[in-house]
Design a protein around this motif. Structure first.
Motif, PDB file in Angstrom:
ATOM      1  N   THR A 190       0.845  -1.203   0.000  1.00  0.00           N
ATOM      2  CA  THR A 190       0.000   0.000   0.000  1.00  0.00           C
ATOM      3  C   THR A 190       0.882   1.254   0.000  1.00  0.00           C
ATOM      4  O   THR A 190       0.953   1.961  -1.007  1.00  0.00           O
ATOM      5  CB  THR A 190      -0.923   0.013   1.227  1.00  0.00           C
ATOM      6  OG1 THR A 190      -0.144  -0.078   2.420  1.00  0.00           O
ATOM      7  CG2 THR A 190      -1.927  -1.118   1.164  1.00  0.00           C
ATOM      8  N   THR A 227      -9.808  -2.010  21.317  1.00  0.00           N
ATOM      9  CA  THR A 227      -9.703  -2.741  20.057  1.00  0.00           C
ATOM     10  C   THR A 227      -8.331  -2.491  19.444  1.00  0.00           C
ATOM     11  O   THR A 227      -7.662  -1.517  19.773  1.00  0.00           O
ATOM     12  CB  THR A 227     -10.771  -2.268  19.050  1.00  0.00           C
ATOM     13  OG1 THR A 227     -10.671  -0.846  18.918  1.00  0.00           O
ATOM     14  CG2 THR A 227     -12.167  -2.645  19.505  1.00  0.00           C
ATOM     15  N   ARG A 269      -3.192  -6.038  10.338  1.00  0.00           N
ATOM     16  CA  ARG A 269      -3.058  -6.251   8.898  1.00  0.00           C
ATOM     17  C   ARG A 269      -1.947  -7.255   8.626  1.00  0.00           C
ATOM     18  O   ARG A 269      -0.934  -7.265   9.318  1.00  0.00           O
ATOM     19  CB  ARG A 269      -2.744  -4.918   8.210  1.00  0.00           C
ATOM     20  CG  ARG A 269      -2.548  -5.021   6.712  1.00  0.00           C
ATOM     21  CD  ARG A 269      -2.726  -3.670   6.048  1.00  0.00           C
ATOM     22  NE  ARG A 269      -1.513  -3.070   5.523  1.00  0.00           N
ATOM     23  CZ  ARG A 269      -0.928  -3.415   4.383  1.00  0.00           C
ATOM     24  NH1 ARG A 269      -1.436  -4.390   3.640  1.00  0.00           N
ATOM     25  NH2 ARG A 269       0.161  -2.808   3.972  1.00  0.00           N
ATOM     26  N   ARG A 311     -12.116   3.182   6.581  1.00  0.00           N
ATOM     27  CA  ARG A 311     -11.228   3.903   5.657  1.00  0.00           C
ATOM     28  C   ARG A 311     -11.249   3.149   4.332  1.00  0.00           C
ATOM     29  O   ARG A 311     -10.896   1.981   4.292  1.00  0.00           O
ATOM     30  CB  ARG A 311      -9.800   3.963   6.212  1.00  0.00           C
ATOM     31  CG  ARG A 311      -8.818   4.660   5.267  1.00  0.00           C
ATOM     32  CD  ARG A 311      -7.432   4.841   5.874  1.00  0.00           C
ATOM     33  NE  ARG A 311      -6.699   3.598   5.937  1.00  0.00           N
ATOM     34  CZ  ARG A 311      -5.481   3.463   6.468  1.00  0.00           C
ATOM     35  NH1 ARG A 311      -4.874   4.512   7.009  1.00  0.00           N
ATOM     36  NH2 ARG A 311      -4.875   2.294   6.492  1.00  0.00           N
TER      37      ARG A 311
HETATM   38  O1  TXA Z   1      -1.816   0.541   4.360  1.00  0.00           O
HETATM   39  C1  TXA Z   1      -1.728   0.781   5.558  1.00  0.00           C
HETATM   40  O2  TXA Z   1      -2.635   0.523   6.372  1.00  0.00           O
HETATM   41  C2  TXA Z   1      -0.419   1.434   6.046  1.00  0.00           C
HETATM   42  C3  TXA Z   1       0.699   0.418   5.872  1.00  0.00           C
HETATM   43  C4  TXA Z   1       2.010   0.887   6.447  1.00  0.00           C
HETATM   44  O3  TXA Z   1       0.316  -0.830   6.377  1.00  0.00           O
HETATM   45  N1  TXA Z   1      -0.544   1.865   7.398  1.00  0.00           N
HETATM   46  C5  TXA Z   1      -1.298   2.935   7.739  1.00  0.00           C
HETATM   47  O4  TXA Z   1      -1.280   3.264   9.075  1.00  0.00           O
HETATM   48  O5  TXA Z   1      -1.950   3.586   6.937  1.00  0.00           O
HETATM   49  P1  TXA Z   1      -1.753   4.656   9.663  1.00  0.00           P
HETATM   50  O6  TXA Z   1      -1.300   4.655  11.054  1.00  0.00           O
HETATM   51  O7  TXA Z   1      -1.275   5.756   8.809  1.00  0.00           O
HETATM   52  O8  TXA Z   1      -3.301   4.581   9.675  1.00  0.00           O
HETATM   53  C6  TXA Z   1      -3.963   3.782  10.640  1.00  0.00           C
HETATM   54  C7  TXA Z   1      -5.405   4.129  10.723  1.00  0.00           C
HETATM   55  C8  TXA Z   1      -5.670   5.424  11.437  1.00  0.00           C
HETATM   56  O9  TXA Z   1      -6.686   6.161  10.753  1.00  0.00           O
HETATM   57  C9  TXA Z   1      -6.170   4.934  12.788  1.00  0.00           C
HETATM   58  O10 TXA Z   1      -7.009   5.853  13.414  1.00  0.00           O
HETATM   59  C10 TXA Z   1      -6.881   3.662  12.414  1.00  0.00           C
HETATM   60  O11 TXA Z   1      -6.047   3.089  11.454  1.00  0.00           O
HETATM   61  N2  TXA Z   1      -6.987   2.727  13.551  1.00  0.00           N
HETATM   62  C11 TXA Z   1      -5.975   2.102  14.192  1.00  0.00           C
HETATM   63  N3  TXA Z   1      -6.421   1.364  15.213  1.00  0.00           N
HETATM   64  C12 TXA Z   1      -7.757   1.504  15.224  1.00  0.00           C
HETATM   65  C13 TXA Z   1      -8.818   0.996  16.056  1.00  0.00           C
HETATM   66  N4  TXA Z   1      -8.566   0.177  17.078  1.00  0.00           N
HETATM   67  N5  TXA Z   1     -10.094   1.360  15.772  1.00  0.00           N
HETATM   68  C14 TXA Z   1     -10.356   2.188  14.721  1.00  0.00           C
HETATM   69  N6  TXA Z   1      -9.391   2.707  13.902  1.00  0.00           N
HETATM   70  C15 TXA Z   1      -8.126   2.375  14.169  1.00  0.00           C
END
Ligand code: TXA
Ligand code: MG
Length: 352
Positions: free
Chosen positions: A36, A118, A122, A196
């Motif tokens: 990604t 939670t 991935r 998302r």
């Molecule tokens: O493609 C991807 O997902 C990339 C690659 C590196 O794997 N990672 C990524 O991570 O986009 P980041 O941190 O930029 O985005 C993570 C998203 C954030 O919007 C965060 O709020 C959401 O995931 N998220 C994480 N844990 C969550 C949870 N327990 N409940 C709801 N949303 C969560």
């Protein structure tokens, strides 16, 4: 002091992977390619390492991280249950660009989840990501490897631009294939809800799990009473330095050219985010194509690179074309709207 190593994206060199895995095991930070975008990895079970991730990115601490695994057996220790829908989606789309939200176990530190009960998980399909996680033998917390607020990195050079000197290592495995972050789906609710949009669309998931809904907040400006369920989705994101405006309706090109003339007269450097089909019709100084309208995968893969390039070329104002709000277009429009701060200009009724 950031080590930069090139790796073969298909057959990563075991020595280089081992070097990265050692850094992760001792609590350091390693940026690595995924299918990604590039991720900034740290030991997902080490609260201190995860705090280092927030610090390096300048990320708000209430925006939780995704834990990345390299085999299904690594899921059990970090999640309390695997809902039936999750099992079906795992079977269909893992490894791949799909993140799922599970109830977490106690071994997942609060700094990963921002205090939520939670955890997002991935299983990426990129050979470098898989090899690195496997060699570390740990779940790897990895947000996108950009400075907070900037477009996600799709090249090692983007990571270096944002984070050089702040992290221990960057593994350069070339361009990220999809170019937009993974789809996030909450499988703890029925029907499952997309938090998302990404490469794995609602239409792709529905044959496996029946109806899938989309968080209505994702295409709207965060506001009172309409909060996105993924905490990170409320932040302005993907923003180049320029003021970005989305232009929609009939006669987009004429409208953008008229606006360009005004801005130029005011001494501004104007950029246009165009497509292969339209790029030759603009009068702006900087016209960048994100690809063909007939190929939205290509548009998604190029989007962040092009947004970063407007910064590099020092555009003051960027006018962007819009894309359909369904299928793959949804993920593109979600990112574009954020980069524009949800500002639209209506071209309807303008002279052609
Ligand atoms: O493609 C991807 O997902 C990339 C690659 C590196 O794997 N990672 C990524 O991570 O986009 P980041 O941190 O930029 O985005 C993570 C998203 C954030 O919007 C965060 O709020 C959401 O995931 N998220 C994480 N844990 C969550 C949870 N327990 N409940 C709801 N949303 C969560
Ligand atoms: Mg991110």
């Amino acid at each position: 002091k950031t080590i930069l190593r090139k790796v073969d994206p298909l057959q990563p060199d075991a020595d280089i992977i081992a070097e990265g895995a050692e850094i992760l095991k001792r609590g350091g930070l390693v940026a690595f390619p995924t299918e990604t975008v590039y991720g900034l990895g740290g030991n997902g079970l080490d609260g201190e390492a995860c705090k280092g991730i927030y610090l390096a990115k300048g990320r708000p601490s209430d925006n939780p991280l995704i834990l990345h695994i390299s085999q299904i057996s690594e899921l059990r220790p970090i999640v309390r249950e695997i809902p039936a829908a999750a099992q079906k989606l795992m079977d269909a789309f893992w490894p791949g660009p799909l993140t799922m939200i599970f109830p977490k176990t106690d071994i997942v530190p609060d700094s990963v989840t921002g205090g939520l009960d939670t955890v997002a998980v991935r299983f990426p399909s990129h050979p470098v990501a898989m090899a690195l996680i496997r060699a570390a033998g740990l779940p790897i917390a990895a947000p996108s490897a950009n400075a907070s607020g900037k477009p996600s990195p799709t090249r090692a050079s983007h990571v270096a631009f944002d984070l050089d000197g702040k992290i221990d290592m960057i593994l350069d495995g070339g361009a990220a294939e999809w170019g937009l972050e993974s789809t996030i789906v909450d499988v703890s609710v029925t029907p499952p809800m997309i938090l998302r949009p990404g490469a794995i669309t609602k239409e792709m998931m529905e044959p496996f799990v029946g109806e899938v809904t989309v968080d209505p907040a994702i295409l709207q400006k965060p506001q009172e009473g309409l909060r996105p369920k993924a905490p990170g989705m409320k932040y302005t994101h993907y923003s180049p330095r320029a003021e970005v405006y989305l232009v929609r309706g009939e006669g987009v090109q004429a409208k953008i050219n008229a606006l360009t003339a005004q801005e130029k007269a005011a001494g501004k450097k104007v950029g246009v985010l165009a497509t292969e089909e339209s790029k030759d019709g603009y009068t702006a100084d900087i016209v960048l194509s994100v690809g063909s309208r007939e190929n939205l995968e290509e548009v998604g893969a190029n989007l962040f690179k092009v947004l970063r390039k407007f910064d590099f070329l020092e555009a003051d104002t960027v006018y962007a074309e819009v894309f359909p709000l369904e299928g793959e277009g949804l993920a593109i429009m979600n990112r574009l709207q954020k980069s524009a701060g949800y500002r639209f200009i209506e071209a309807k009724g303008e002279e052609k």
